[in-house]
Each structure stands twice: as structure tokens, then as C-alpha cells.
Scaffold this active site. Structure first.
Site, PDB file in Angstrom:
ATOM      1  N   GLY A  61      19.019  32.501   7.218  1.00 54.21           N
ATOM      2  CA  GLY A  61      18.726  31.146   7.053  1.00 54.21           C
ATOM      3  C   GLY A  61      17.691  30.906   5.906  1.00 54.21           C
ATOM      4  CB  SER A  62      17.561  28.099   3.422  1.00 53.03           C
ATOM      5  OG  SER A  62      18.652  28.565   2.851  1.00 53.03           O
ATOM      6  N   GLY A  63      14.592  28.338   4.404  1.00 52.81           N
ATOM      7  CA  GLY A  63      13.474  27.744   4.917  1.00 52.81           C
ATOM      8  C   GLY A  63      12.474  29.100   5.133  1.00 52.81           C
ATOM      9  CG  HIS A  64      12.896  32.242   6.918  1.00 54.60           C
ATOM     10  ND1 HIS A  64      11.985  31.879   7.884  1.00 54.60           N
ATOM     11  CD2 HIS A  64      14.127  32.342   7.404  1.00 54.60           C
ATOM     12  CE1 HIS A  64      12.308  31.598   9.052  1.00 54.60           C
ATOM     13  NE2 HIS A  64      13.774  31.917   9.044  1.00 54.60           N
ATOM     14  CG  ASP A 117      21.221  35.663  10.558  1.00 55.18           C
ATOM     15  OD1 ASP A 117      21.809  35.178   9.418  1.00 55.18           O
ATOM     16  OD2 ASP A 117      20.334  35.169  11.364  1.00 55.18           O
ATOM     17  CG  HIS A 226      13.727  31.156  13.469  1.00 56.84           C
ATOM     18  ND1 HIS A 226      14.157  32.469  13.792  1.00 56.84           N
ATOM     19  CD2 HIS A 226      14.254  30.781  12.088  1.00 56.84           C
ATOM     20  CE1 HIS A 226      14.800  32.951  12.506  1.00 56.84           C
ATOM     21  NE2 HIS A 226      14.893  32.090  11.831  1.00 56.84           N
TER      22      HIS A 226
END
Length: 339
Positions: A61-64, A117, A226
Site C-alpha cells: 500500500g501507498s502512504g508508507h 497483500d 496502519h
């Protein structure tokens, strides 16, 4: 709950614009795959004359940021596939990336152990198999707070991804076979342990809202990447006491024993100061000295973030000569360079 301020355009475009900006920052060493949010190393193995190189695909996921998208380059990943914020990338994108980087020797997947994932990378591997591409995967499960040791397969991947990807990148550059690259990478994953602490939440750009709430005088030990619950929500105390509590969970888990040597990673979850990380480092080194554990090298900085979450994580990688060789091999990307 107060809205979190960010300087953005349309929130529906944050991932696409982030990926575009990252590719431009690579100064021509990466490209964006047509039709997919996949960052690809260039020149490719074929273009660079390295026929038969084992491919390395990472993602999540993006955001990391800068994980995983910033780890595409020499001695690191051949491509990174980027999902929506805190969401798994699609199987179609994974399959397309696999086909793009396959050079006939197969492709190794490295990603964090999260249900979405796992499912989507498995589906991507099935689609790649339909094109006669051999795939193996290593799921990073370094978070000791996520589950007890006897349920290690339930643990999630956090900042230990960095060390595993670094070693996988070197192995995929130098090994003749996918199986050998997988063996080395799996050993790195099995020897990696992490734990985090948070003092305030990150947010999802589409909502502008924090993902959890902590009191002004509270911290959470073991917080996930998260905002998943940790093992202890408590009143904030001195930095040394917080580090001691984290190290007491880390050291026995592998275990890290007297006489062993480790790589140390202190990862900024987003909004902590370098001052806090360096103060933590001095106490971590005290704990390691007391345990008789040597430090081969130290990484301090932003590697796996959760937007503006304040806090940090500690990662230890237990080394042998083989892992040390691959950890120290040259690497260069937008987010990480060595040698």
C-alpha cells in the site's frame, strides 16, 4: 476529531501524483509503467546486458513512503507496485510488473505479511505462471508485537522490510538461480525483528481524519504501521524507559544472544524529530552492550512511514557472514544508497 492539514491537490489523485513525483526525482533511473502504478528500474536487466538476472518485485500500500516505491534501483528492486493508501496493489498490476521485469530466471516477490497483500500477490503469481514465469515470495513478518512467537505467520511486516529488500536486491543481482536468491532472502527475513511505539496518529488523505486517538499523555507500545493496536497503551515516560520496554520485547524473541552481531534500524514513523531518534539510539546501544550484542551498522531515518504518525520503530537483523556481505553490497535508489 480535528481534520489533519495537508497540502494536496484532489485526494483521489494522491497516489498517482506521488508516484509521478518519485519517478521524476530518480533523474532517469526509473520509469512509470504504462497503465499501472508500477515503478520500474531502468535500464532493465536486458538493456544493461545482464541476461538471466533474477527479478525482484516489491510492493504494498501507498502512504508508507519511501517504502516500497523508493527502493527501486541498483542493488535493490527491479520494480515496485503501488496500491492505494494502506491498501494492497491489484493482482493485474503485480502480474504486469512481473512480466515486465522477468528476464528468464524468474521473479522474487518481497512484501509485508498483510492479508490483502498475500492474496493479491498470490493471484499475481498465478497470472504470471500462466505466462510461464516462475515466482517465489518472501513475506516479511518482523513485528514482534503483532502475535506471539509460536504464531509468527500472523505477524505483520513493518520497517524490517528495508533490510530484507536490501539483502534480496543484492542476492537477485549476484545469484544464478531464483531458489538461491530466495534462500538468502528468506534467511534475512527469519533473522529480522522489529517493534514500534507511537505518540500520535497518522491519517488517510481521503478522509483527513486520524486513524486512531491517543491521549495527550499517552503512548502505545507495539503500534502497527496502519495504526493497528499494540501490546500496551500507557502514560508516556522517559525515553530510556520506553526503549528499555521495547528492547525487552525484541531481544528474547529471536533470541539475540551474547556474541552475535546485528544491523540496527531506527525508523521514523513520520513526524518524530531526529533528536528523539538519536536519544533512543544511545539507549538502544546501551541495551545491546549490556546484552553482549555487537552492532555492525546503524540506519536512522524515514524508511517506512505512516503519514504524519509520530513515533519510531526499532529493528534488529541478526547477521552472519553471508547476510553481512549482501547487506553491505552497493545499492542506489531515490530513498536508499550504500557503497
Amino acid at each position: 476529531m480535528q481534520r489533519v492539514k495537508k497540502i494536496l491537490n484532489d485526494t483521489a489523485d494522491v497516489v498517482a501524483e506521488t508516484v509521478e513525483g518519485l519517478v521524476l526525482a530518480s533523474d532517469g533511473t526509473t520509469r512509470l509503467m504504462d497503465g499501472h502504478r508500477v515503478i520500474v528500474r531502468q535500464p532493465s536487466a536486458r538493456e544493461a546486458g545482464r541476461k538471466g538476472k533474477v527479478g525482484l518485485l516489491v510492493g504494498g500500500g501507498s502512504g508508507h513512503e519511501p517504502l516500497f516505491s523508493g527502493l527501486v534501483g541498483q542493488g535493490l528492486a527491479d520494480a515496485a507496485v503501488c496500491g492505494n493508501v494502506f491498501a494492497a496493489p491489484s493482482p493485474d498490476a503485480i502480474a504486469a510488473a512481473t512480466q515486465d521485469i522477468d528476464d528468464g530466471a524468474g521473479v522474487l516477490y518481497v512484501y509485508g505479511n498483510y492479508a490483502g497483500d498475500v492474496m493479491n500477490f498470490d493471484m499475481g503469481a498465478e497470472l504470471a505462471g500462466d505466462e510461464d514465469i516462475t515466482v517465489r515470495n518472501v513475506r516479511v513478518r518482523d513485528d514482534v508485537a503483532a502475535a506471539p512467537k509460536e504464531r509468527i505467520d500472523d505477524r505483520r511486516g513493518i520497517a524490517g522490510d528495508l533490510f530484507v529488500v536490501k539483502i534480496a536486491g543484492s542476492a537477485c543481482e549476484s545469484c544464478d538461480t531464483l531458489d538461491e536468491a530466495w534462500r538468502i532472502t528468506a534467511k534475512a527475513e527469519a533473522n529480522t525483528r522489529s517493534i514500534g511505539v507511537a505518540v500520535s496518529a497518522g491519517s488517510i488523505p481521503e478522509t483527513g481524519k486520524p486513524t486512531f486517538e491517543l491521549g495527550d499523555d499517552e503512548i502505545e507500545i507495539g503500534m502497527g504501521a496502519h495504526g493497528e493496536p499494540g501490546v500496551s497503551r500507557q502514560k508516556i515516560g522517559p525515553a530510556d524507559a520506553v526503549v528499555d520496554q521495547m528492547m525487552a520485547a525484541l531481544l528474547p524473541d529471536l533470541p539475540f544472544e551474547r556474541g552475535c552481531e546485528v544491523a540496527l534500524l531506527i525508523n521514523n514513523l513520520g513526524a518524530s524529530t531526529m533528536m528523539e531518534l538519536l536519544i533512543a539510539n544511545r539507549r538502544i546501544r546501551h541495551c545491546l552492550d549490556q546484552a553482549g550484542v555487537g552492532v555492525h551498522r546503524t540506519e536512522i531515518g524515514h524508511f517506512l512511514t505512516t503519514q504524519e504518525m509520530a513515533g519510531y520503530s526499532i529493528t534488529l537483523l541478526k547477521l552472519d557472514d553471508e547476510l553481512k556481505h549482501h547487506l553491505d553490497a552497493p545499492a542506489r535508489s531515490v530513498a536508499y544508497s550504500r557503497g
